[in-house]
Design a protein around this motif. Structure first.
Motif, PDB file in Angstrom:
ATOM      1  N   ARG A   1       0.745  -1.032   0.365  1.00  0.00           N
ATOM      2  CA  ARG A   1       0.400   0.382   0.199  1.00  0.00           C
ATOM      3  C   ARG A   1       1.045   1.601  -0.092  1.00  0.00           C
ATOM      4  NH1 ARG A   1      -3.430   2.818   4.831  1.00  0.00           N
ATOM      5  NH2 ARG A   1      -5.025   3.738   3.627  1.00  0.00           N
TER       6      ARG A   1
ATOM      7  N   VAL B   1       1.472   4.664   0.293  1.00  0.00           N
ATOM      8  CA  VAL B   1       0.610   5.313   2.428  1.00  0.00           C
ATOM      9  C   VAL B   1       2.152   6.933   2.459  1.00  0.00           C
ATOM     10  CG1 VAL B   1      -0.230   3.732   3.384  1.00  0.00           C
ATOM     11  CG2 VAL B   1       2.505   4.510   3.599  1.00  0.00           C
TER      12      VAL B   1
ATOM     13  N   GLU C   1       3.524   0.359   2.755  1.00  0.00           N
ATOM     14  CA  GLU C   1       2.916  -0.955   4.393  1.00  0.00           C
ATOM     15  C   GLU C   1       3.042  -2.204   3.673  1.00  0.00           C
ATOM     16  OE1 GLU C   1      -0.252   0.714   5.915  1.00  0.00           O
ATOM     17  OE2 GLU C   1       0.609   1.788   6.385  1.00  0.00           O
TER      18      GLU C   1
ATOM     19  N   THR D   1       3.074  -9.970   6.196  1.00  0.00           N
ATOM     20  CA  THR D   1       4.023 -10.000   7.496  1.00  0.00           C
ATOM     21  C   THR D   1       3.386 -11.435   8.422  1.00  0.00           C
ATOM     22  OG1 THR D   1       2.376  -8.837   8.384  1.00  0.00           O
ATOM     23  CG2 THR D   1       4.346  -7.365   7.428  1.00  0.00           C
TER      24      THR D   1
ATOM     25  N   ASP E   1       9.549  -8.911   6.668  1.00  0.00           N
ATOM     26  CA  ASP E   1       9.732  -7.191   6.764  1.00  0.00           C
ATOM     27  C   ASP E   1      10.349  -6.867   6.568  1.00  0.00           C
ATOM     28  OD1 ASP E   1       8.156  -5.420   7.739  1.00  0.00           O
ATOM     29  OD2 ASP E   1       8.146  -5.527  10.214  1.00  0.00           O
TER      30      ASP E   1
ATOM     31  N   ARG F   1       3.650  10.906   5.732  1.00  0.00           N
ATOM     32  CA  ARG F   1       3.212   9.559   5.662  1.00  0.00           C
ATOM     33  C   ARG F   1       1.234   9.847   5.652  1.00  0.00           C
ATOM     34  NH1 ARG F   1       6.271   5.348   6.501  1.00  0.00           N
ATOM     35  NH2 ARG F   1       4.106   4.013   7.231  1.00  0.00           N
ATOM     36  N   ASN F   2       0.376   8.919   5.515  1.00  0.00           N
ATOM     37  CA  ASN F   2      -0.669   9.015   5.620  1.00  0.00           C
ATOM     38  C   ASN F   2      -1.566   9.831   4.716  1.00  0.00           C
ATOM     39  OD1 ASN F   2      -0.279   7.093   7.973  1.00  0.00           O
ATOM     40  ND2 ASN F   2      -0.225   8.837   8.858  1.00  0.00           N
TER      41      ASN F   2
END
Length: 140
Positions: free
Chosen positions: A65, A67, A81, A87, A92, A120-121
């Motif tokens: 994803r 991000v 992500e 994961t 990872d 981010r986000n």
């Protein structure tokens, strides 16, 4: 088996996808375009659990994803992500901010994306799909 240089998620974008990602990263006009992998681990030890898990699942389709984006005039990269599917297998990234290096300015190496800050986000996060694998030099 050849020594593994790095493990990663590898992408094979068509031209339309490449242009979309270059634009999203703000990399229009940057001379060095990469867009081929998210590094999971650089120079993994031959007997490491990480490498054994990657090799066991090599070739598996993996979603990441997008991000965030790098905040640096010389390095364009997209923060990612990793999927819970990956994961959940105990695989990872060793990088503080897993990312897809999009492009760099002249004279800037792609590993510099490990050192830049990221915003981010994003409200407009989206998913891309790649293939889990290991780069051994020349081809993966």
């Amino acid at each position: 088996m050849s020594k593994v240089i790095y493990t990663g998620i590898f992408f094979d974008f068509d031209n339309q996808e490449r242009e979309k990602l270059i634009k999203r990263a703000g990399a229009e006009g940057m001379p060095n375009v990469f867009l081929h992998h998210v590094t999971l681990q650089f120079r993994p030890k031959a007997d490491s659990e990480h490498l054994m898990r990657v090799l066991e699942h090599e070739g598996m389709d993996v979603e990441v994803r997008i991000v965030g984006v790098s905040v640096d005039p010389d390095v364009a990269a997209l923060a990612v992500e990793l999927s819970p599917r990956l994961t959940g297998l105990g695989i990872d990234s060793a990088n503080a901010v897993p990312h897809l290096t999009v492009a760099t300015a002249e004279g800037v190496k792609p590993f510099e994306a490990n050192k830049v800050p990221y915003e981010r986000n994003w409200a407009d996060a989206f998913i891309i799909t790649g293939t889990l694998g290991a780069f051994r030099g020349g081809s993966r």
